[in-house]
Design a protein around this motif. Structure first.
Motif, PDB file in Angstrom:
ATOM      1  N   UNK A 187       0.839  -1.202   0.000  1.00  0.00           N
ATOM      2  CA  UNK A 187       0.000   0.000   0.000  1.00  0.00           C
ATOM      3  C   UNK A 187       0.874   1.251   0.000  1.00  0.00           C
ATOM      4  N   UNK A 188       0.598   2.170  -0.928  1.00  0.00           N
ATOM      5  CA  UNK A 188       1.374   3.412  -1.036  1.00  0.00           C
ATOM      6  C   UNK A 188       0.481   4.648  -1.083  1.00  0.00           C
ATOM      7  N   UNK A 189      -0.762   4.502  -0.634  1.00  0.00           N
ATOM      8  CA  UNK A 189      -1.699   5.617  -0.680  1.00  0.00           C
ATOM      9  C   UNK A 189      -1.544   6.552   0.500  1.00  0.00           C
ATOM     10  N   UNK A 190      -2.542   7.409   0.727  1.00  0.00           N
ATOM     11  CA  UNK A 190      -2.500   8.367   1.842  1.00  0.00           C
ATOM     12  C   UNK A 190      -2.391   7.654   3.186  1.00  0.00           C
ATOM     13  N   UNK A 191      -1.741   8.325   4.134  1.00  0.00           N
ATOM     14  CA  UNK A 191      -1.612   7.782   5.478  1.00  0.00           C
ATOM     15  C   UNK A 191      -2.676   8.417   6.379  1.00  0.00           C
ATOM     16  N   UNK A 192      -2.979   7.750   7.467  1.00  0.00           N
ATOM     17  CA  UNK A 192      -3.921   8.312   8.425  1.00  0.00           C
ATOM     18  C   UNK A 192      -3.226   9.420   9.207  1.00  0.00           C
ATOM     19  N   UNK A 193      -3.810  10.596   9.177  1.00  0.00           N
ATOM     20  CA  UNK A 193      -3.207  11.748   9.844  1.00  0.00           C
ATOM     21  C   UNK A 193      -3.104  11.504  11.349  1.00  0.00           C
ATOM     22  N   UNK A 194      -2.036  11.997  11.987  1.00  0.00           N
ATOM     23  CA  UNK A 194      -1.808  11.729  13.417  1.00  0.00           C
ATOM     24  C   UNK A 194      -2.977  12.132  14.314  1.00  0.00           C
ATOM     25  N   UNK A 195      -3.689  13.197  13.968  1.00  0.00           N
ATOM     26  CA  UNK A 195      -4.773  13.647  14.846  1.00  0.00           C
ATOM     27  C   UNK A 195      -5.950  12.674  14.889  1.00  0.00           C
ATOM     28  N   UNK A 196      -5.963  11.711  13.967  1.00  0.00           N
ATOM     29  CA  UNK A 196      -7.042  10.728  13.944  1.00  0.00           C
ATOM     30  C   UNK A 196      -6.622   9.390  14.557  1.00  0.00           C
ATOM     31  N   UNK A 197      -5.450   9.333  15.171  1.00  0.00           N
ATOM     32  CA  UNK A 197      -4.971   8.091  15.769  1.00  0.00           C
ATOM     33  C   UNK A 197      -5.156   8.124  17.278  1.00  0.00           C
ATOM     34  N   UNK A 198      -5.392   6.940  17.862  1.00  0.00           N
ATOM     35  CA  UNK A 198      -5.516   6.823  19.318  1.00  0.00           C
ATOM     36  C   UNK A 198      -4.262   6.155  19.870  1.00  0.00           C
ATOM     37  N   UNK A 199      -4.089   6.223  21.183  1.00  0.00           N
ATOM     38  CA  UNK A 199      -2.931   5.613  21.821  1.00  0.00           C
ATOM     39  C   UNK A 199      -3.265   4.267  22.454  1.00  0.00           C
ATOM     40  N   UNK A 200      -4.561   4.002  22.611  1.00  0.00           N
ATOM     41  CA  UNK A 200      -4.971   2.730  23.203  1.00  0.00           C
ATOM     42  C   UNK A 200      -6.247   2.242  22.538  1.00  0.00           C
TER      43      UNK A 200
END
Length: 657
Positions: free
Chosen positions: A504-517
């Motif tokens: 996969x080489x498409x767009x990445x999920x932006x950091x603000x949409x990621x959780x830590x747990x």
């Protein structure tokens, strides 16, 4: 308005009609007088009186404007063969009415209803109302009719005319049933027919002689016309409360439940009546037919009667007998109720497992979706059921709604099950996504794609759209903010791409949409450890390792997963303190898997636990599984320690501390 309608009639011309009426009815005013209830005729030349000579009876009628249906008068073409008439003097026998009702239920189109109606010469008022109800059943489509022109058909207009004319002579049952049928056909509430039926109903209501079933029909009609604030509806409820539920028949009981769905507000109005009904209903469940079981369960859901669990259990037992006989809609209501109350019955599940393979190809798609949702919610893995669903999906999915498609695939993902036709199943899913991608609601689409990853089917071709700003903004538009559980799904989908889809080489999920747990309060992507099982394992680990400091508990990794127990080792294989971060060569993730991490009927890990262990291995952890069904065999500490030693150090002897 009436004058305008009458004037329009001049352009349409007069229409002649041939009708049979009850004897002794005399003369009737013209259409304009009926519409306006005028004391004298508004026509210059006076009323066009109806003659009693049936061979040449002429009736003038108003023409329906687009905004409503003028049902107060009837016009039939000269060559029509309308021969029926209402009678109270010589009513059809019980067997004749029963035969008519059976034929009526066999009608699959409105035209068949009209043909049946014209095949009889004498109708009771209840038979007439049943005809209107059947037309409503066939033509209703949400808040409108599929074909409004059915109300202009000769048979309907003749029937309405006679109901209007004979409103004072109708029985209570025929009167309220006809009124309810008219509301279901969306007739103008200010038409003369409706006004006369409502007025007569009010008169009968004031007399307090209506039976419970008749009161419920009147209540439903007023609910449709005036809403829950209707004064007549309140009067209906007061009369119902004066009667004892113990004296009601099962149909009466179901009818009151249906009426209370709207009448009971947040303030618990009519709560005492409901409690009395629950007690009575529990004693008569053995006499309930499929429609009654489904109806009461549906009402309990609408009323959110959490305290009525004993009644739900009793109804579920009765539902076991009716599984082969439920209609699609009835079975959907039963399954929805069992899901809502979190109840299941082993015998009900067995009956469903026998029925699904027979009906999966013919049930309504919503029914099939409810079946998979029920088994999924109860974590029941039935290969018989899911294999049949998978086969029907391949052949029928093109006719499914996007919600039905997603819910069925989500069930496979949750239970971590792949059917024998897995290749065909997911090729069908991919084809649907290609052709109908834009039709999916954002959250439903995310649920579908996430479910695919749980069973190692990776939707690489669609991830670029999911990680795009446009899609993420669509998720936000629904709630102005994205729930943490949804962000967790996005994060796990992104992690799956990074770990298992290197192409996969498409767009990445932006950091603000990621959780830590991944542990969340609801819809968590991890199942919290069973505390009692954990305490038993912890005691054994302390005895095995010599000290509590040599293992960590509830360890949150940098990869969002929470480890039940983590063990660290150096390059030579010596165990390190849990607090040490340097010179760690190997990490062991101990998964203490209690009952909640498995399907309820077989020992198979749920999809979310399988993907967790799969990802931990890809991240470099050695995963050691401690399933409850193995650990619970050992009760003596020496046996527990021996078991843990074999699991963690399978190739070494036990050391003496």
């Amino acid at each position: 308005m009436a004058l305008k309608l009458t004037q329009n009639l001049c352009f349409a011309g007069l229409i002649s009609v041939r009708l049979l009426y009850s004897s002794g009815l005399g003369r009737y005013p013209c259409a304009s007088c009926l519409w306006t209830s005028a004391a004298h005729c508004i026509h210059i030349h006076g009323c066009r009186k109806l003659r009693t000579d049936f061979s040449s009876r002429n009736v003038t009628t108003t023409i329906r404007e687009p905004s409503f249906f003028a049902s107060s008068t009837v016009a039939i073409h000269r060559d029509a063969e309308i021969r029926f008439h209402l009678t109270q003097l010589h009513r059809p026998s019980h067997d004749e009415e029963k035969s008519f009702q059976k034929k009526l239920l066999g009608c699959s189109t409105s035209q068949q209803v009209f043909k049946l109606l014209c095949s009889v010469e004498v109708l009771s008022d209840t038979m007439a109302a049943a005809c209107l109800h059947r037309v409503a059943d066939l033509e209703q489509d949400g808040a409108a009719l599929r074909d409004p022109s059915v109300l202009e058909k000769d048979a309907i207009r003749a029937l309405c005319f006679q109901l209007e004319r004979d409103s004072e002579r109708l029985t209570e049952a025929g009167l309220v049933s006809a009124l309810l049928a008219c509301t279901r056909l969306f007739l103008d509430p200010w038409s003369t027919l409706m006004v006369r039926l409502v007025t007569e109903s009010q008169n009968r209501l004031d007399g307090e002689k209506m039976a419970v079933g008749e009161l419920c029909m009147l209540g439903q009609a007023m609910l449709a016309m005036e809403g829950p604030e209707s004064a007549m509806l309140e009067q209906v409820m007061e009369q119902i409360k004066k009667q004892e539920p113990d004296d009601w028949s099962v149909p009466d009981l179901v009818a009151v439940y249906r009426l209370l769905e709207v009448c009971v507000g947040e303030d618990g109005k009519h709560g005492d009546l409901l409690n009395a009904m629950h007690i009575n209903a529990a004693t008569v469940t053995s006499r309930m037919n499929p429609a009654a079981v489904s109806g009461v369960l549906s009402s309990l859901v609408a009323l959110n009667q959490k305290q009525a669990i004993p009644l739900v259990i009793s109804l579920c037992k009765q539902a076991v007998r009716h599984v082969p006989h439920f209609s699609d809609e009835e079975l959907s209501h039963v399954l929805a109720a069992l899901i809502h109350f979190g109840h299941s019955d082993r015998y009900f599940v067995d009956a469903m497992q026998k029925q699904v393979p027979r009906k999966a190809f013919t049930w309504h798609p919503e029914t099939v979706s409810k079946v998979t949702e029920f088994f999924s919610r109860k974590k029941i893995l039935s290969p018989t059921v899911f294999n049949a669903v998978a086969e029907s999906f391949v052949y029928r999915a093109d006719s499914y709604s996007t919600s039905q498609i997603a819910r069925q695939i989500m069930a496979f993902g949750k239970l971590g099950y792949l059917p024998p036709n897995v290749g065909q199943l997911f090729r069908k899913v991919e084809t649907i996504l290609h052709t109908r991608f834009s039709q999916f609601q954002p959250l439903m689409l995310l649920n579908l794609l996430h479910a695919c990853t749980l069973v190692e089917r990776f939707p690489v071709n669609f991830l670029s759209k999911v990680f795009s700003r446009y899609f993420l903004h669509q998720l936000q538009d629904q709630n102005l903010w994205i729930e943490r559980a949804v962000l967790a799904q996005l994060t796990q989908l992104y992690m799956t791409v990074k770990l298992e889809c290197p192409i996969y080489e498409g767009p990445q999920l932006l950091p603000q949409y990621r959780v830590k747990s991944f542990l969340t309060s609801n819809r968590s992507l991890e199942t919290p450890v069973d505390q009692q099982l954990y305490n038993s394992v912890k005691s054994g680990l302390v005895d095995l390792l010599g000290d509590r400091s040599f293992f960590g508990s509830q360890v949150l990794t940098p990869y969002c997963y929470t480890l039940d127990v983590e063990l660290k080792f150096d390059e030579e294989g010596y165990i390190l303190p849990a607090s040490q971060t340097d010179e760690v060569y190997k990490r062991i993730a101990l998964c203490i898997d209690g009952h909640r991490r498995f399907t309820t009927n077989v020992r198979q890990l749920l999809g979310k636990e399988v993907i967790k262990q799969r990802h931990l291995r890809l991240l470099g952890y050695e995963v050691v599984q401690i399933p409850f069904y193995e650990f619970e065999k050992y009760h003596r500490m020496s046996k527990v320690v021996e078991y843990l030693h074999q699991k963690i150090f399978p190739h070494t002897f036990r050391l003496s501390w």
